[in-house]
Design a protein around this motif. Structure first.
Motif, PDB file in Angstrom:
ATOM      1  N   THR A   1      12.227   4.375  15.815  1.00 57.55           N
ATOM      2  CA  THR A   1      11.818   3.052  16.310  1.00 57.55           C
ATOM      3  C   THR A   1      10.431   2.690  15.806  1.00 57.55           C
ATOM      4  OG1 THR A   1      13.105   3.460  18.322  1.00 57.55           O
ATOM      5  CG2 THR A   1      11.533   1.638  18.363  1.00 57.55           C
ATOM      6  N   ILE A   2       9.497   3.624  15.924  1.00 60.08           N
ATOM      7  CA  ILE A   2       8.123   3.366  15.462  1.00 60.08           C
ATOM      8  C   ILE A   2       8.113   3.138  13.950  1.00 60.08           C
ATOM      9  CG2 ILE A   2       5.817   4.352  15.221  1.00 60.08           C
ATOM     10  CD1 ILE A   2       6.336   5.855  17.854  1.00 60.08           C
ATOM     11  N   GLY A   3       8.929   3.911  13.215  1.00 62.04           N
ATOM     12  CA  GLY A   3       9.000   3.730  11.759  1.00 62.04           C
ATOM     13  C   GLY A   3       9.491   2.348  11.371  1.00 62.04           C
ATOM     14  N   ALA A   4      10.520   1.853  12.081  1.00 65.05           N
ATOM     15  CA  ALA A   4      11.036   0.508  11.798  1.00 65.05           C
ATOM     16  C   ALA A   4       9.976  -0.551  12.088  1.00 65.05           C
ATOM     17  CB  ALA A   4      12.287   0.250  12.631  1.00 65.05           C
ATOM     18  N   VAL A   5       9.244  -0.380  13.192  1.00 62.97           N
ATOM     19  CA  VAL A   5       8.192  -1.333  13.566  1.00 62.97           C
ATOM     20  C   VAL A   5       7.075  -1.333  12.538  1.00 62.97           C
ATOM     21  CG1 VAL A   5       6.353  -1.756  15.245  1.00 62.97           C
ATOM     22  CG2 VAL A   5       8.687  -1.313  16.034  1.00 62.97           C
ATOM     23  N   ILE A   6       6.601  -0.144  12.164  1.00 66.49           N
ATOM     24  CA  ILE A   6       5.478  -0.043  11.222  1.00 66.49           C
ATOM     25  C   ILE A   6       5.898  -0.525   9.834  1.00 66.49           C
ATOM     26  CG2 ILE A   6       4.021   1.612   9.988  1.00 66.49           C
ATOM     27  CD1 ILE A   6       3.692   3.139  12.581  1.00 66.49           C
TER      28      ILE A   6
ATOM     29  N   SER B   1       9.167   1.035   2.793  1.00 63.05           N
ATOM     30  CA  SER B   1       8.399  -0.210   2.893  1.00 63.05           C
ATOM     31  C   SER B   1       7.425  -0.357   1.731  1.00 63.05           C
ATOM     32  CB  SER B   1       7.645  -0.257   4.223  1.00 63.05           C
ATOM     33  OG  SER B   1       8.540  -0.242   5.301  1.00 63.05           O
ATOM     34  N   VAL B   2       6.753   0.752   1.389  1.00 63.29           N
ATOM     35  CA  VAL B   2       5.830   0.724   0.242  1.00 63.29           C
ATOM     36  C   VAL B   2       6.612   0.460  -1.046  1.00 63.29           C
ATOM     37  CG1 VAL B   2       4.219   2.080  -1.150  1.00 63.29           C
ATOM     38  CG2 VAL B   2       4.144   2.237   1.350  1.00 63.29           C
TER      39      VAL B   2
END
Length: 607
Positions: free
Chosen positions: A125-130, A196-197
């Protein structure tokens, strides 16, 4: 409007029509309340199964609120103007963050109610948000990618610290954590951050192949221009792609008027491309310059031209003004005709003669940019008929549809009608005349409504046989209903011939939050009624204060840099290629990666 500006209007709609602060506050409150309620239900169900699953539940609960708070602190204190990261925009961003968190809670409900290991779920969840926030931040901030990754990493550590504090309570024995159990959580958040990068890097490289400039740079330029009212960055990006063309301007001085002398200008380039970039606000710039320097009131018209003839930066705009700021050797016209009008099938033309000079006004049932070729065709006919010179004006005075272009048949009909009126106008009488001018700034009607800073200009003249009026709006376009009412009011109540025009200013574009990107002046009934009211007052004043005058007519040719078709097509290609690449990566890589990661989280439950 060209296909490029159609594309930009679509991007404007997607990027900047986020809704009001109240709307976003309601959405955030609603989504956050739904998240709280859902997690509360899960907490109670987990108790039934013999545990109190508070650490992941509270961690999920703080993700949206803490994200909004840190955004407000960090994003408003980085390298961008604080106005960009207003509470309204931050709420819109974190509405999506809240939605991601809520979806995560729903997807992992079986895991949470059965009190299984929650660390992988929290990391995913945190990975998707970040990952999502990294893409948004890089698209809007000037900060380099490593700096943004570093700042978002601090957000991760805050979330995990909260989770661990709750998870280890009350012993806080770190040795109780199985290091092998950390492999999957670290993979999950790393995979999403790396993606993302890579997502940003790939789209940037793909877009650079088209123009040598990343689409993210263009996006930041659009944001500077449209949100922060600063065109400099975008002008620096588009100017190197511009081309040099021969252009010209017709300008006319009416020296003897009751108040100030009047300068009427018809530049044969376009006002654009967006809001405050390049020549977009040319009528306002020109008006301020000549009033402050020469004491001249200014009335700027739109010539037949398209966005390919937009001037890309303010330096080039300044050069054209210097060319026009030359009042030597005019052609002096002592007589002026009445307005002559011809109407065809959904098109019309108006003719005014000043001795041997003809002024042609082109009009249609609905109007967008008339292509520049019509100037050559009309002038060719005029030379054969013996006219000294022809000034061609695109009235640009009626639009209802969001996307509209004049068809080639309509343009050809305009040209044919213009040639016909030139032939019939050979016998049109000209007379000594009395003239008056007023400029109206309408209270309560401004750029947001679609009226530029130069307001409404009314030029009137009276010959031995008739009164005549030209009403020019500093606006992008006009409601055809309002145009029709103006024609009726001026003809019936004042007994005058009348022409209505706008100058197609782009000063009013990208100001209101709507799909079109600007407001058509007079679409709202209350505003239309107010406009008519003040036109009555202004026209009455104009007709009551007139003086005998003449016209000083000038034509100046010069070279100027414009965007050109190539630059516009390249910009269009950048947007198309980048959008296609982003969509492909989303559906072909991002979504499969998320499904794989969700599967891995559930797989750990079965091992």
């Amino acid at each position: 409007m060209s296909s490029v500006t159609d594309q930009l209007a679509e991007y404007y709609k997607k990027l900047f029509t986020l809704g009001s602060l109240r709307r976003n506050l309601y959405i955030f409150t609603g989504l956050y309340s739904a998240l709280i309620l859902y997690l509360y239900v899960i907490l109670n169900i987990s108790v039934v199964y013999g545990g109190s699953f508070t650490s992941p539940i509270i961690t999920l609960l703080i993700i949206p609120g803490l994200s909004l708070f840190l955004d407000y602190v960090f994003m408003r204190n980085n390298d961008r103007d604080k106005r960009l990261y207003s509470l309204r925009r931050l709420l819109a961003l974190n509405n999506i963050i809240t939605l991601i968190t809520l979806f995560s809670a729903i997807i992992f409900t079986p895991l949470m109610v059965s009190n299984m290991d929650s660390l992988p779920m929290v990391h995913l969840t945190i990975g998707a948000v970040i990952g999502f926030k990294l893409v948004i931040l890089y698209s809007t901030a000037y900060s380099r990618l490593p700096y943004l990754v570093g700042n978002l990493a601090s957000l991760y550590f805050i979330y995990i610290a909260v989770y661990l504090i709750l998870y280890l309570y009350p012993s806080y024995d770190l040795t109780s954590i199985d290091l092998n159990s950390m492999i999957l959580p670290i993979y999950l958040i790393s995979s999403l951050l790396i993606f993302s990068v890579g997502y940003i890097t790939y789209i940037s490289r793909v877009s650079k192949k088209v123009t040598g400039v990343s689409v993210f740079s263009y996006l930041k330029g659009f944001i500077d221009s449209w949100v922060l009212n600063d065109p400099n960055y975008l002008e620096k990006l588009i100017s190197p792609k511009s081309i040099t063309v021969k252009s010209e301007a017709d300008y006319i001085v009416v020296p003897d008027l009751p108040m100030f002398p009047l300068l009427m200008v018809v530049p044969y380039f376009h006002f654009g491309p967006f809001r405050n970039v390049g020549s977009s606000d040319y009528p306002a710039i020109l008006s301020r310059y000549f009033f402050n320097k020469e004491g001249l009131e200014t009335m700027v018209f739109h010539s037949p031209s398209t966005h390919t003839l937009d001037i890309p930066n303010k330096d080039e705009v300044g050069k054209t003004i210097k060319f026009i700021d030359d009042f030597s050797s005019p052609y002096i016209a002592n007589t002026l005709s009445n307005i002559m009008s011809l109407r065809g099938d959904k098109v019309a033309t108006h003719l005014v003669k000043a001795d041997g000079v003809a002024f042609i006004f082109l009009e249609a049932e609905e109007m967008e940019d008339v292509p520049p070729r019509v100037v050559r065709e009309i002038r060719s006919e005029a030379r054969e008929l013996g006219y000294r010179h022809v000034v061609v004006i695109d009235s640009h005075n009626a639009l209802t549809r969001i996307r509209y272009r004049l068809s080639e048949d309509q343009v050809d009909s305009m040209v044919a009608l213009a040639k016909k009126i030139l032939r019939e106008g050979l016998t049109l009488e000209t007379y000594p005349f009395r003239a008056g001018f007023v400029k109206i700034n309408l209270p309560g009607i401004d750029i947001e409504s679609g009226l530029g800073s130069s307001g409404v200009s009314i030029f009137a003249w009276e010959t031995l046989t008739s009164k005549n009026v030209i009403i020019n709006f500093d606006s992008n376009n006009l409601s055809p209903v309002l145009r029709g009412i103006i024609y009726k009011v001026v003809r019936d109540e004042f007994g005058a011939n009348v022409i209505v025009t706008t100058n197609d200013t782009h000063e009013v574009s990208a100001v209101p939050l709507n799909i079109r990107g600007y407001n058509i002046l007079g679409e709202r009934r209350d505003e239309a009624n107010l406009i008519i009211h003040y036109i009555r007052i202004g026209l009455r004043k104009c007709l009551e204060n007139m003086k005998e005058s003449d016209l000083l007519i000038y034509n100046k040719e010069f070279t100027v840099n414009v965007l050109g078709m190539d630059a516009l097509e390249r910009l269009n290609e950048v947007l198309r290629v980048s959008y296609s690449a982003a969509k492909n990566m989303l559906f072909k890589l991002a979504l499969p990666l998320m499904f794989i990661n969700i599967f891995l989280v559930y797989l750990t439950m079965l091992i």
